[in-house]
Design a protein around this motif. Sequence first.
Motif, PDB file in Angstrom:
ATOM      1  N   UNK A  29       0.896  -1.352  -0.234  1.00 27.69           N
ATOM      2  CA  UNK A  29      -0.090   0.200  -0.026  1.00 27.69           C
ATOM      3  C   UNK A  29       0.894   1.247  -0.060  1.00 27.69           C
ATOM      4  N   UNK A  30       0.445   2.127  -0.704  1.00 30.65           N
ATOM      5  CA  UNK A  30       1.253   3.326  -0.745  1.00 30.65           C
ATOM      6  C   UNK A  30       0.184   4.509  -0.507  1.00 30.65           C
ATOM      7  N   UNK A  31       0.476   5.495   0.617  1.00 31.72           N
ATOM      8  CA  UNK A  31      -0.306   6.510   1.059  1.00 31.72           C
ATOM      9  C   UNK A  31      -0.621   7.474  -0.149  1.00 31.72           C
ATOM     10  N   UNK A  32      -1.499   8.204   0.029  1.00 35.41           N
ATOM     11  CA  UNK A  32      -1.768   9.308  -1.146  1.00 35.41           C
ATOM     12  C   UNK A  32      -0.826  10.080  -1.381  1.00 35.41           C
ATOM     13  N   UNK A  33      -0.363  10.735   0.006  1.00 34.20           N
ATOM     14  CA  UNK A  33       0.803  11.861  -0.349  1.00 34.20           C
ATOM     15  C   UNK A  33       2.131  11.467  -1.048  1.00 34.20           C
ATOM     16  N   UNK A  34       2.402  10.036  -0.350  1.00 29.56           N
ATOM     17  CA  UNK A  34       3.646   9.345  -1.118  1.00 29.56           C
ATOM     18  C   UNK A  34       3.372   9.156  -2.705  1.00 29.56           C
ATOM     19  N   UNK A  35       2.164   8.744  -3.175  1.00 28.25           N
ATOM     20  CA  UNK A  35       1.857   8.542  -4.554  1.00 28.25           C
ATOM     21  C   UNK A  35       1.826   9.729  -5.352  1.00 28.25           C
ATOM     22  N   UNK A  36       1.475  10.930  -4.769  1.00 30.90           N
ATOM     23  CA  UNK A  36       1.748  12.261  -5.263  1.00 30.90           C
ATOM     24  C   UNK A  36       3.236  12.591  -5.499  1.00 30.90           C
ATOM     25  N   UNK A  37       3.949  12.381  -4.524  1.00 30.60           N
ATOM     26  CA  UNK A  37       5.217  12.650  -4.635  1.00 30.60           C
ATOM     27  C   UNK A  37       5.987  11.741  -5.740  1.00 30.60           C
ATOM     28  N   UNK A  38       5.730  10.542  -5.926  1.00 32.94           N
ATOM     29  CA  UNK A  38       6.279   9.839  -7.035  1.00 32.94           C
ATOM     30  C   UNK A  38       5.704  10.143  -8.346  1.00 32.94           C
ATOM     31  N   UNK A  39       4.639  10.984  -8.438  1.00 29.43           N
ATOM     32  CA  UNK A  39       4.015  11.318  -9.716  1.00 29.43           C
ATOM     33  C   UNK A  39       3.106  10.311 -10.107  1.00 29.43           C
ATOM     34  N   UNK A  40       2.660   9.351  -9.277  1.00 35.20           N
ATOM     35  CA  UNK A  40       1.552   8.261  -9.524  1.00 35.20           C
ATOM     36  C   UNK A  40       0.087   8.746  -9.458  1.00 35.20           C
ATOM     37  N   UNK A  41      -0.007  10.060  -8.576  1.00 34.63           N
ATOM     38  CA  UNK A  41      -1.196  10.627  -8.602  1.00 34.63           C
ATOM     39  C   UNK A  41      -1.029  11.960  -8.865  1.00 34.63           C
ATOM     40  N   UNK A  42      -2.075  12.716  -9.342  1.00 37.64           N
ATOM     41  CA  UNK A  42      -1.738  14.185  -9.989  1.00 37.64           C
ATOM     42  C   UNK A  42      -1.624  15.217  -8.572  1.00 37.64           C
ATOM     43  N   UNK A  43      -2.472  15.101  -7.594  1.00 34.39           N
ATOM     44  CA  UNK A  43      -2.459  15.651  -6.407  1.00 34.39           C
ATOM     45  C   UNK A  43      -3.110  17.188  -6.789  1.00 34.39           C
ATOM     46  N   UNK A  44      -3.165  17.868  -5.905  1.00 34.80           N
ATOM     47  CA  UNK A  44      -3.834  19.335  -5.928  1.00 34.80           C
ATOM     48  C   UNK A  44      -3.066  20.244  -7.176  1.00 34.80           C
ATOM     49  N   UNK A  45      -1.774  20.250  -7.286  1.00 29.59           N
ATOM     50  CA  UNK A  45      -1.113  20.825  -8.270  1.00 29.59           C
ATOM     51  C   UNK A  45      -1.419  20.462  -9.744  1.00 29.59           C
ATOM     52  N   UNK A  46      -2.013  19.124  -9.867  1.00 30.52           N
ATOM     53  CA  UNK A  46      -2.281  18.994 -11.157  1.00 30.52           C
ATOM     54  C   UNK A  46      -3.829  19.213 -11.435  1.00 30.52           C
ATOM     55  N   UNK A  47      -4.505  19.895 -10.803  1.00 27.74           N
ATOM     56  CA  UNK A  47      -6.160  20.389 -11.195  1.00 27.74           C
ATOM     57  C   UNK A  47      -5.810  21.806 -11.124  1.00 27.74           C
ATOM     58  N   UNK A  48      -6.396  22.304 -12.166  1.00 30.44           N
ATOM     59  CA  UNK A  48      -6.604  23.935 -12.307  1.00 30.44           C
ATOM     60  C   UNK A  48      -8.026  24.368 -11.801  1.00 30.44           C
ATOM     61  N   UNK A  49      -7.721  25.393 -11.319  1.00 31.02           N
ATOM     62  CA  UNK A  49      -9.120  25.896 -10.851  1.00 31.02           C
ATOM     63  C   UNK A  49      -9.674  25.303  -9.576  1.00 31.02           C
ATOM     64  N   UNK A  50      -8.829  24.600  -8.706  1.00 32.09           N
ATOM     65  CA  UNK A  50      -9.259  23.992  -7.446  1.00 32.09           C
ATOM     66  C   UNK A  50      -9.867  24.914  -6.675  1.00 32.09           C
ATOM     67  N   UNK A  51     -11.244  24.282  -6.223  1.00 34.26           N
ATOM     68  CA  UNK A  51     -12.278  25.080  -5.313  1.00 34.26           C
ATOM     69  C   UNK A  51     -11.496  25.031  -3.794  1.00 34.26           C
ATOM     70  N   UNK A  52     -11.959  25.805  -2.968  1.00 31.56           N
ATOM     71  CA  UNK A  52     -11.756  25.506  -1.374  1.00 31.56           C
ATOM     72  C   UNK A  52     -12.051  24.225  -1.033  1.00 31.56           C
ATOM     73  N   UNK A  53     -11.418  23.991   0.202  1.00 24.00           N
ATOM     74  CA  UNK A  53     -11.864  22.644   0.928  1.00 24.00           C
ATOM     75  C   UNK A  53     -13.242  22.558   1.266  1.00 24.00           C
TER      76      UNK A  53
END
Length: 614
Positions: free
Chosen positions: A202-226
Amino acid sequence: MPPHLDLSTTYSHADMILSSRNSPRLSLRRATSYTNDRGPMSSTSSRFSFNHLISSPPPSPGLPALVPRHGRPVPTRSKRTYLRALLWLLGVSVILYYGFTRMRLDRSKKQVGWATNSGDEYEMVGDSELPDFPTPVVVTDKRGRTKWTVSIPVDAAFPLEPHQYAEICTQNTEVANHVADLHAHMHRPHSHYGYYHVDPYFMDVAEAEEHGLLPGPKGKKNMKAQDGSVVGEYADSLIVQDVCETSMTFVLETSDAGLGKTLMMLWSAYGLAQKEGRAFFVDDSRWAYGKFESFFRPPPMPKCRPPPRHEMLPCPHHARHLVVSAATAVHTFGGAFNEEFEDPRKMEVYRQKPMFDFARAGYLALFQLADADRVYVQNRVSELRLRTLLEPPEPENGLIIGVHVRHGDRHPYEFQYRDSYVPLERYGEKARDVLHQTFNGTGLDGGENMAAEMRSLFIVASDDPDVYESDEFSHASRAQEQIRLASKTAVGESQPTGGSAIRKFVDETVGWEGGFFAGMFWSLGKPSSIPINAMETPETKLLATEEAFRLRELVGRAYLMDLAVLGEASDRIVCTVSSMGCKLLAVMMGWENAVVNGRWVNIDGDFEWRGVSW
């Protein structure tokens, strides 16, 4: 003299013809030769000579031939040869088996994909783009190692729907088994794991984003508030705190209209988070009762901020940021939880002490009523205790015996009453027995302390207004009188009746005959234009009106103040363990008072205290 003949040349030529035409008439051997040697097959043979033209006697029949008759050595097969062949065959078989197994796994399930959420069966689907719905995903890193994680779109609404959280946990099990099969190169039955089992794949979400396997917030444009409403979080604060290393967020959302189960899960989740060293947050964005701060003071906030919402996962339990709700109670507080924390060295209810301690820690930290209600409870408790005091030289003061009666849609565990309720006579008899047993032999002359008995009080809390007017408890005091849930009869008698022709419009009377029912709760504040014979279950997903939230808030505050007064003022409590409010009162009394000293008395069979039920 005849001319000289070169016999070697002549024979060589003849032999060449013989070889090409195979004519027997040109043979140079004698017909009556003793030898069986046929001579060379070609003139070019290095072993050609005239020895075959010289006759020789046959070998002795008693002696073995020096040369094998067929011209090739006889093979000799030893045990080592057979063993070498067997090992070679075994190695080839193993290689072919693993090769075909790997091809079958790769052909049936690709290494990059996600689990579909259509129905109860899940399959791995290979693609190059992430899905737009929450689901576990199988990924492959740069070294070709296959792992899995959970993909929640960063712009998904928080919290997710309860059924989505439940589906993610179910799919996680399927995907984890699939990835384990890929690493083992074969399918194998998977055993039951412990509560704190860590999946190495199992790979945690933050770790997957660091390895480029998940896009994360930076991969989304015009991201709305939490999204969501984390209680106590100040989004506009000038001080930017770091994200918590690990956290647990409890979502106040359930299809159960009652408050009891929600409180028990909330308290237990807080205690579990403290045990695991996680920061604890509460989300009330979709709570049926309104806002958390309408009932309680904000919970203690950690010195860090909540993580991004898409990193909060319902499972696996070793994820960095957990989200806990009623939909995932079976995963968080299920059988593995009990196996982990039950004390195997103890017997009966004493095995439950670790879970009791979790709930007790949550009660002490989170059960802080809002300002107005807290002041009323404190004054009410002081008033009740004053009524039990005796002047010196009396050795003892009177007792406060609390009685909690749950009716409505909650029925007892005891078989003979499971279709109705425990009779009120049993509550009254048990309360009087407790009173007599306490003061029997404590008087000045060694007899019964009648003065203390006369000063003792019975206080009652119930969801059924008719209980207060019954013969058994008409002399008892209400736990709290700030908010009363009355019956239609009582409300009708309080309405002014006059002979005036002009009457002021009065809203339709809503009574609580029989106790608290989920259907009645969900119908609060909604128009009463439903046909009499309507049997549909009230829709719990519809957005409640302001009037509905106001009425629900009154119901919730009355329930909480009843519990607060009983828990703080009572020296003894009589109740039925089938009611979650009864189990909450045990937690409020504490382990020593409730269990060890036996001041918490259950009259619903021989059942014992237990924590979260799912």
